[in-house]
Design an enzyme around this catalytic site. Structure first.
Site, mmCIF file in Angstrom:
data_model
loop_
_atom_site.group_PDB
_atom_site.id
_atom_site.type_symbol
_atom_site.label_atom_id
_atom_site.label_comp_id
_atom_site.label_asym_id
_atom_site.label_seq_id
_atom_site.Cartn_x
_atom_site.Cartn_y
_atom_site.Cartn_z
ATOM 1 N N ASP A 124 0.856 -1.184 0.000
ATOM 2 C CA ASP A 124 0.000 0.000 0.000
ATOM 3 C C ASP A 124 0.887 1.227 0.000
ATOM 4 O OD1 ASP A 124 -2.328 -1.369 0.172
ATOM 5 O OD2 ASP A 124 -2.472 -1.245 2.351
ATOM 6 N N ASP A 169 -4.714 -3.330 5.140
ATOM 7 C CA ASP A 169 -5.129 -2.967 6.494
ATOM 8 C C ASP A 169 -6.629 -3.107 6.727
ATOM 9 O OD1 ASP A 169 -5.723 -0.869 4.855
ATOM 10 O OD2 ASP A 169 -4.224 0.492 5.707
ATOM 11 N N ASP A 220 -9.286 -6.181 2.494
ATOM 12 C CA ASP A 220 -7.952 -6.608 2.068
ATOM 13 C C ASP A 220 -7.677 -8.051 2.473
ATOM 14 O OD1 ASP A 220 -7.347 -4.149 1.031
ATOM 15 O OD2 ASP A 220 -6.383 -3.409 2.859
ATOM 16 N N ASN A 262 28.890 -35.380 12.092
ATOM 17 C CA ASN A 262 28.427 -36.757 12.243
ATOM 18 C C ASN A 262 29.064 -37.690 11.222
ATOM 19 O OD1 ASN A 262 26.896 -35.748 14.228
ATOM 20 N ND2 ASN A 262 24.927 -35.993 13.216
HETATM 21 P P1 ATP Z 1 -3.589 2.987 0.016
HETATM 22 O O1 ATP Z 1 -4.302 1.840 -0.576
HETATM 23 O O2 ATP Z 1 -2.265 3.286 -0.517
HETATM 24 O O3 ATP Z 1 -3.646 3.023 1.521
HETATM 25 P P2 ATP Z 1 -5.308 5.247 -0.102
HETATM 26 O O4 ATP Z 1 -5.327 5.395 1.350
HETATM 27 O O5 ATP Z 1 -4.995 6.436 -0.903
HETATM 28 O O6 ATP Z 1 -4.371 4.187 -0.626
HETATM 29 P P3 ATP Z 1 -8.068 4.866 0.005
HETATM 30 O O7 ATP Z 1 -8.016 5.089 1.445
HETATM 31 O O8 ATP Z 1 -8.882 3.786 -0.558
HETATM 32 O O9 ATP Z 1 -6.682 4.640 -0.583
HETATM 33 O O10 ATP Z 1 -8.506 6.250 -0.633
HETATM 34 C C1 ATP Z 1 -8.851 6.357 -1.972
HETATM 35 C C2 ATP Z 1 -9.356 7.755 -2.251
HETATM 36 O O11 ATP Z 1 -10.521 7.990 -1.456
HETATM 37 C C3 ATP Z 1 -8.379 8.839 -1.873
HETATM 38 O O12 ATP Z 1 -7.549 9.178 -2.946
HETATM 39 C C4 ATP Z 1 -9.306 9.979 -1.510
HETATM 40 O O13 ATP Z 1 -9.641 10.721 -2.669
HETATM 41 C C5 ATP Z 1 -10.551 9.307 -0.999
HETATM 42 N N1 ATP Z 1 -10.584 9.300 0.468
HETATM 43 C C6 ATP Z 1 -9.642 8.830 1.292
HETATM 44 N N2 ATP Z 1 -9.999 8.943 2.566
HETATM 45 C C7 ATP Z 1 -11.227 9.511 2.569
HETATM 46 C C8 ATP Z 1 -12.162 9.869 3.597
HETATM 47 N N3 ATP Z 1 -11.905 9.698 4.865
HETATM 48 N N4 ATP Z 1 -13.321 10.431 3.198
HETATM 49 C C9 ATP Z 1 -13.597 10.613 1.918
HETATM 50 N N5 ATP Z 1 -12.773 10.277 0.925
HETATM 51 C C10 ATP Z 1 -11.599 9.741 1.224
#
Ligand code: ATP
Length: 885
Positions: free
Chosen positions: A326, A632, A636, A698
């Protein structure tokens, strides 16, 4: 009355808990004392005495004991007692080894013990699940494995998978309202969440109404079968090998006995010698030493912040050829700060570092008062409302409690002057939680004046198609293709700078009208985009490079935008010329064969959802790779399980991901994977080192006896000497080899092939050739000292014994490297030096301490003999010193 029938107020009264502050720590402590820890009773552990006696179970040891008894009865008291003593010491050592292995395994279990978020004395804290008591108020979120029975008092899209209790595999939607029915099955108690079940979506708060054996799971706990640890592939391979070795050793020993008897040795003497030889030559301690080496390695890994959940992973780590990692939090710091805020009209830069709520807004170089820009002001307010994070100050540092992305939005809100009071005018009445599949989060927020808005925040490319209008200074207007292009330009500028982007949209709701989830998230008004920086971790670039040199490919997998991912991959030098970035949408349209065809040149997978990860793992595996995959979240877990080495995050990972994984990174850091792989490779090399040492020793012991019998010589070694060599000269240095540091080139070689046998890469030849030579030089020493004169037998046996010990103790340094004895500094493993020195010392004691002469059949040797003994003893090692074979 059943717990699900209680209303929240009755519940508080019944359990004597303040619903706003939780239990006090005093209350919790006294309840814990009274009711005991929140644990299921485990099966009894094995009795220590039993473990000790198990050491004598080995068939050959029993034969030896019987033989010794006979020789004792025949009057050979000294021999009998000496042999008994050695067997006893051997058993004690074996016992301690097993105890150590056992202990470090249970320590591991403790380390990965679950924790829970609980409200105590008015604040949320994390406690070990075992410390939960009745009345505790507990927060649960997606990915948690529940550790107590809860009566829910607040839920937000909370779904729980209860198959372990009810057999129902589909997740059940939970709520907090009390239920009236007198008798409800577990599966229908929708305001209850049970220990052992799994939160698959949403979040909630509940009061603990059952702990330990008093939970629904506790009642059926006796039905759960405790699974014992399975041996690792290497342990299994060695057990198989052990059988072959035992057979060979027995055959050769029998041969020695037969030839000896044929040559005129008394049957009784040959029998005892044969049995001792068999006990010495059979590497019965090998599996235990392997377990110890594995678990010691595991402890070294803990120091490097990697926890191994399955011992077998230690071996597989050394074979890893691809790491799929990730991006966010693993390759980057997860320290998010909003750097840019853009609407269709205004493009502002934000100053300030980390989560410090101080900073200013600039338009080009001119500081701007954002309060005067209604579009941005409102957008940042909405960003703070559609948000669960809070900013805390600890020791003069500002930290985020909750999702870092949301923390960054809270902080930029503070910088814009949005106050807590302003936010309190709003109340969030409904929520569709964020998840990586949807890439957005939605809330309904109600103002005191009755205004009701839907706020959606998420990935801009996901929200733009759901928007039909755009927010501008003149108010809201329909979204035109020109506006869309402009938004895409803004997005592109931000992503090219490696910024993580979050768009914010809204829609005003009509009074009294109800909406379903789908309707809530369509026809939105696009407000703008925030650009968040999440800098790469400093140590990751080097770790990726190390992996590359070790023949391991690193692949970035992220839910983030392709350009953001690409920019960070560029910073980290992860992608070579011609490397590809593949997006989730492309991946979905590819067949498995198409994916496999391009996967070797792909280095970044962007905008992927967790279910894509499984396909990526499969595709790499079909291309013959051994894959390590990080993750995480709940979704996944399948990919983590399917990979060869599933890796989860100690800090941000969910229980589900951790349970599926075989390695947990305590610091969520990519560089830790590199360290774990290095350690994994080293452990395997160390195991090979002591196998090589033990078996060559041995071979030497058996051959010297065999050759002597062929040449019609007397026994060059008496039984008690053979047993002594087995215990002292073989045992201690072998353990020390298990603690050897890695060779400098351990991360400069390609990964080991998983199908590789224990004796691969020339190890078999080394064992036989060195062992053969050890046998030969011992025999030569014996013959030269004996000179065919029976009166010189005691002297010759002492010389042979010394030569064997010296040859082995020199050879142990050869075993430290697969290249040559000169490849390593002999002083770099102090354990080994200590082991060798104590073996030498013990040998000298046996030779020069008069009272032991009778016991060990030895005599004082003149000093000059040692020159001759050392020169002969060095031959097996130095004969090959300059060759690679
Ligand atoms: P990784 O898989 O590397 O951890 P990541 O954390 O960027 O990647 P996600 O958490 O799935 O992947 O986030 C994907 C997208 O969703 C982000 O690029 C962002 O635009 C949006 N995003 C992330 N966190 C939030 C949140 N708390 N609320 C709304 N949108 C979010």
């Amino acid at each position: 009355m059943n717990w699900y029938q209680y209303s929240a107020e009755n519940l508080a009264e019944k359990l004597d808990v303040n619903m706003d502050k939780g239990l006090s720590s005093k209350q919790a402590e006294s309840r814990l004392k009274k009711l005991g820890p929140n644990k299921l009773e485990e099966g009894k552990s094995i009795n220590v005495l039993l473990l000790f006696f198990r050491q004598f179970q080995d068939f050959m040891v029993l034969v030896l004991l019987a033989a010794t008894l006979i020789s004792g009865l025949l009057g050979e008291y000294v021999d009998a007692v000496a042999i008994m003593a050695i067997v006893f010491v051997n058993a004690v050592l074996g016992f301690f080894q097993e105890q150590k292995a056992e202990k470090s395994l249970s320590k591991l279990k403790e380390l990965s013990a679950p924790h829970a978020q609980v409200l105590r004395d008015g604040s949320w804290i994390k406690v070990p699940s075992a410390d939960l008591v009745m009345g505790d108020i507990v927060k649960v979120t997606s990915g948690d494995r529940l550790s107590a029975d809860l009566r829910l008092i607040k839920t937000s899209g909370l779904e729980v998978e209860e198959s372990s209790l009810t057999g129902e595999s589909l997740p059940v939607l939970k709520h907090e309202n009390h239920l009236m029915d007198e008798t409800l099955e577990l599966g229908d108690q929708a305001n209850m969440a049970f220990s052992g079940t799994l939160v698959t979506r949403g979040s909630g708060v509940g009061v603990v109404v059952g702990t330990g054996m008093k939970t629904a799971m506790g009642q059926i706990a006796s039905l759960l079968v405790q699974t014992s640890r399975k041996p690792t592939p290497l342990e299994r391979k060695l057990a198989e090998l052990g059988k072959i070795l035992i057979f060979t050793a027995l055959l050769l020993t029998a041969f020695v006995v037969v030839v000896g008897v044929y040559r005129g040795h008394p049957l009784y003497e040959m029998f005892l010698a044969g049995v001792s030889l068999a006990v010495a030559a059979i590497p019965e301690g090998l599996p235990a030493i392997v377990t110890v080496a594995l678990s010691l390695g595991v402890q070294r890994m803990i120091k490097k912040k990697a926890i191994v959940r399955k011992l077998s992973a230690v071996e597989t780590l050394g074979c890893a050829s691809v790491i799929c990692s990730d991006k966010t939090g693993t390759m980057t710091e997860n320290q998010m700060t909003v750097k840019q805020v853009s609407t269709i009209e205004d493009h502002l830069y934000v100053t300030g570092e980390g989560y410090d709520p101080f900073g200013a807004f600039f338009e080009r170089d001119i500081e701007t008062n954002v309060r005067e820009i209604p579009g941005i002001n409102r957008m940042l307010l909405y960003g703070s409302l559609c948000n669960h994070a809070s900013i805390l100050k600890r020791d003069d540092r500002y930290l985020v409690d909750g999702d870092p992305t949301e923390g960054a939005l809270k902080v930029v809100g503070y910088k814009a002057g949005i106050t807590e009071e302003q936010m309190k005018e709003w109340k969030v009445t409904y929520e569709i939680p964020f998840d990586s599949d949807r890439k957005r989060m939605t809330v309904i927020a109600e103002h005191q004046n009755g205004e009701r808005v839907v706020i959606v925040k998420g990935a801009p490319d996901v929200l733009l198609p759901r928007s039909t209008s755009i927010y501008s200074s003149s108010g809201q207007r329909p979204l035109k293709p020109k506006d869309e292009r402009e938004v895409e330009n803004i997005l592109s500028t931000m992503t090219n700078q490696a910024l993580r982007t979050i768009a914010i949209c809204y829609k005003t709701l009509k009074k009294g009208q109800s909406y379903n989830n789908f309707e809530l998230e369509k026809d939105l008004t696009f407000m703008g985009i925030t650009g968040i920086i999440d800098p790469p971790r400093k140590e990751v670039k080097r770790a990726i490079d190390d992996c590359r040199q070790a023949g391991i490919k690193t692949v970035m997998i992220t839910g983030d935008h392709a350009k953001t991912a690409h920019a960070i991959a560029r910073d980290l030098e992860l992608m070579p010329e011609g490397g590809r970035v593949v997006e989730g949408a492309q991946l979905s349209s590819m067949s498995d064969d198409q994916l496999e065809a391009i996967i070797d040149e792909t280095y970044v997978f962007a905008r992927v959802t967790p279910h894509h990860k499984l396909r990526i793992v499969n595709a790499f595996q079909n291309r013959g790779h051994v894959v390590a995959m990080t993750g995480d979240g709940v979704n996944d877990a399948p990919a983590i399980k399917a990979s060869d080495i599933g890796i989860s995050m100690g800090q941000s990972g969910t229980d589900v991901a951790k349970e599926a994984s075989s390695l947990v990174l305590l610091d969520d850091n990519f560089a830790t994977i590199r360290s774990a792989i290095q350690e994994g490779r080293n452990i395997y090399e160390n195991i090979r080192k002591f196998i090589r040492y033990l078996l060559a020793s041995n071979v030497g012991e058996i051959l010297v006896m065999l050759f002597a019998m062929f040449l019609a010589l007397p026994l060059p070694l008496v039984p008690v000497q053979i047993l002594w060599v087995n215990l002292v000269t073989d045992g201690l240095p072998a353990m020390a080899l298990g603690l050897d540091q890695s060779e400098r080139n351990v991360m400069k070689r390609p990964p080991r092939s998983p199908g590789e046998g224990v004796f691969a890469r020339g190890l078999g030849f080394k064992i036989i050739s060195r062992g053969f030579m050890i046998g030969i030089v011992t025999l030569i020493a014996f013959m030269m000292a004996y000179q065919g004169n029976p009166e010189r037998l005691l002297y010759a046996q002492t010389v042979a014994f010394s030569t064997l010990v010296v040859a082995q103790l020199i050879h142990v340094f050869d075993c430290r490297s697969e290249r040559s004895v000169f490849a390593r500094n002999p002083f770099s493993n102090l354990y080994l030096l200590g082991a060798v020195l104590s073996s030498v010392l013990l040998m000298l004691v046996v030779i020069y301490y008069d009272p032991l002469h009778e016991v060990f059949h030895t005599m004082d040797l003149p000093i000059r003999d040692w020159l001759f003994i050392t020169a002969l003893g060095a031959i097996p090692t130095f004969l090959w010193g300059f060759s690679k074979k």
